[in-house]
Design a protein around this motif. Structure first.
Motif, short mmCIF file in Angstrom:
data_model
loop_
_atom_site.label_atom_id
_atom_site.label_comp_id
_atom_site.label_asym_id
_atom_site.label_seq_id
_atom_site.Cartn_x
_atom_site.Cartn_y
_atom_site.Cartn_z
N ALA A 59 0.84 -1.20 0.00
CA ALA A 59 0.00 0.00 0.00
C ALA A 59 0.88 1.25 0.00
O ALA A 59 0.58 2.22 -0.70
N GLU A 101 -7.62 -1.88 -5.22
CA GLU A 101 -6.31 -1.98 -5.87
C GLU A 101 -5.27 -2.58 -4.93
O GLU A 101 -4.44 -3.39 -5.35
N ILE A 102 -5.33 -2.17 -3.68
CA ILE A 102 -4.38 -2.70 -2.70
C ILE A 102 -4.55 -4.20 -2.52
O ILE A 102 -3.58 -4.95 -2.55
N LYS A 149 1.11 6.91 -6.48
CA LYS A 149 -0.18 7.35 -7.03
C LYS A 149 -0.90 8.41 -6.21
O LYS A 149 -1.82 9.06 -6.68
N TYR A 189 -2.63 9.05 -2.04
CA TYR A 189 -3.48 8.31 -1.10
C TYR A 189 -4.91 8.17 -1.61
O TYR A 189 -5.47 7.08 -1.64
N LEU A 217 2.13 1.87 -3.53
CA LEU A 217 1.05 2.40 -4.38
C LEU A 217 0.77 3.86 -4.04
O LEU A 217 0.64 4.71 -4.92
N ILE A 218 0.66 4.14 -2.75
CA ILE A 218 0.33 5.50 -2.31
C ILE A 218 1.47 6.46 -2.65
O ILE A 218 1.22 7.60 -3.07
N THR A 221 -3.21 -6.14 -5.62
CA THR A 221 -1.75 -6.29 -5.75
C THR A 221 -1.15 -7.12 -4.62
O THR A 221 -0.10 -7.72 -4.80
N THR A 231 -6.23 8.42 -4.49
CA THR A 231 -6.45 7.70 -5.75
C THR A 231 -5.98 6.25 -5.69
O THR A 231 -6.05 5.55 -6.69
N THR A 232 -5.51 5.84 -4.54
CA THR A 232 -5.20 4.42 -4.36
C THR A 232 -6.38 3.76 -3.66
O THR A 232 -6.68 4.06 -2.52
N SER A 233 -7.07 2.88 -4.37
CA SER A 233 -8.26 2.28 -3.78
C SER A 233 -7.93 1.00 -3.04
O SER A 233 -6.92 0.34 -3.31
#
Lengths: 196, 196
Positions: free
Chosen positions: A15, A31-32, A22, A24, A18-19, A35, A26-28
DNA sequence: GTTATTTCATACTAACTAGTATTTTTTATG
DNA sequence: CATAAAAAATACTAGTTAGTATGAAATAAC
């Protein structure tokens, strides 16, 4: 490490990546969990809400990393001028966890989450305060060693150093190029020398 | 101004305020049309997409404001040191459009939108470049006037000044307090003096 | 090994998102 | 005034969001 603790850590680490890249908002969560290959049930077992996970990233990933890599090494520095320069230079040009096009993780989160989430602000604030306090103390030590002028104000320098770092990281993001870091570092060196 | 041009401008201005305080991604079109009292039909008549509106905000709100308030006044400056300080001080402490807890609009957008939207990056980059170039030229002029040392590198100083500003704005956001601006400005003054 | 607790899996919901299709009103132009 | 074009209003859609309800599997305690 127990299996449960391991999934929790996996979530936090992936996470964070991703954060960092991308943002915070917009990282769903979908999605977490995609991955990490962790199911939604597992995610919400470990974290009551998305924000709780976000704060956990600061507390359990960012704080320890920062403490180990950038606070401890400065704490006993005998040559702060050189060590400040090396610290910033390393962060800008060498740290393998950071990418010029994604900026500074702490700066990004600060910008995105304050003033809308108090828990984030508090956690980030603690992190930053600790870093700044370490810089301040190092200045003081350097003054007793005669490496920095007595009339230099440690707190002011800490603010100035840390602001410049955050700012140039945002600039690097905009330009997606290390070259602005090179220019910045030259002037940073000049500034540090002016403290002597 | 025609009625249509007026609704367009209203959208841009209100949307800017919302985005400045809340962030771009978390400001929804529904929210924009609610606060502007403009219908969705009108919104999408003026802007094909949300991003088109976002870029229009940079081009039609941020760029002109920046140009008029902070680039033009520096362009013919005869005392750059004093004018740099006053510019930053005004931006931090006095500008009625800005709020300590929301940071710098340009910095915020840069952080949030790069590297994910090229149009945003391009527009923001142009704005920033123009500002920096003006600072650089002012340094040069000051050098011919003998106000700044000849060995000072204008580009480096421009990067350093602008980075510090962006950084301290992010810091102010985190702390939601002007007091860090005061501390910053003191050291900024010291830095500027070191260029003499 | 049985039971209790922790950990995880699946299917779902209600709210919100940007954007569209279609119609109506307003404005400019002859 | 008539007509064409510009500007705006309304109702809708398909996809995404964080979060929930409920049950199943794994682990620990006895």
């Amino acid at each position: 490490m127990s299996k449960a603790a391991n999934t929790r850590l996996t979530i936090l680490q992936k996470a964070f990546e991703l954060i960092y890249s991308k943002g915070y908002q917009t990282t769903s969560i979908d999605e977490i969990i995609a991955t990490t290959q962790v199911t939604k049930g597992a995610f919400y077992y470990h974290f009551k809400t998305k924000d709780e996970m976000g704060v956990a990233i600061i507390e359990e990933i960012l704080k320890p990393t920062m403490l180990g890599n950038f606070i401890k090494p400065i704490e006993n520095s005998e040559n702060p001028i050189e060590d400040f320069y090396n610290m910033i230079s390393y962060l800008l040009l060498e740290d393998p966890l950071l990418d010029v096009k994604y900026g500074c993780p702490v700066g990004n989160l600060t910008q995105e989450m304050t003033p809308w989430n108090n828990q984030f602000s508090k956690a980030l604030s603690e992190l930053v305060d600790q870093w700044m306090l370490t810089i301040e103390k190092a200045i003081l030590r350097a003054q007793t060693l005669g490496l920095i002028r007595k009339d230099v104000n440690g707190q002011q320098v800490a603010f100035f150093v840390m602001s410049g770092y955050w700012g140039i990281r945002n600039f690097g993001k905009l330009k997606d190029s290390n070259s602005c870091y090179i220019v910045y570092l030259k002037e940073f060196r000049n500034y540090l020398n002016s403290l002597k």
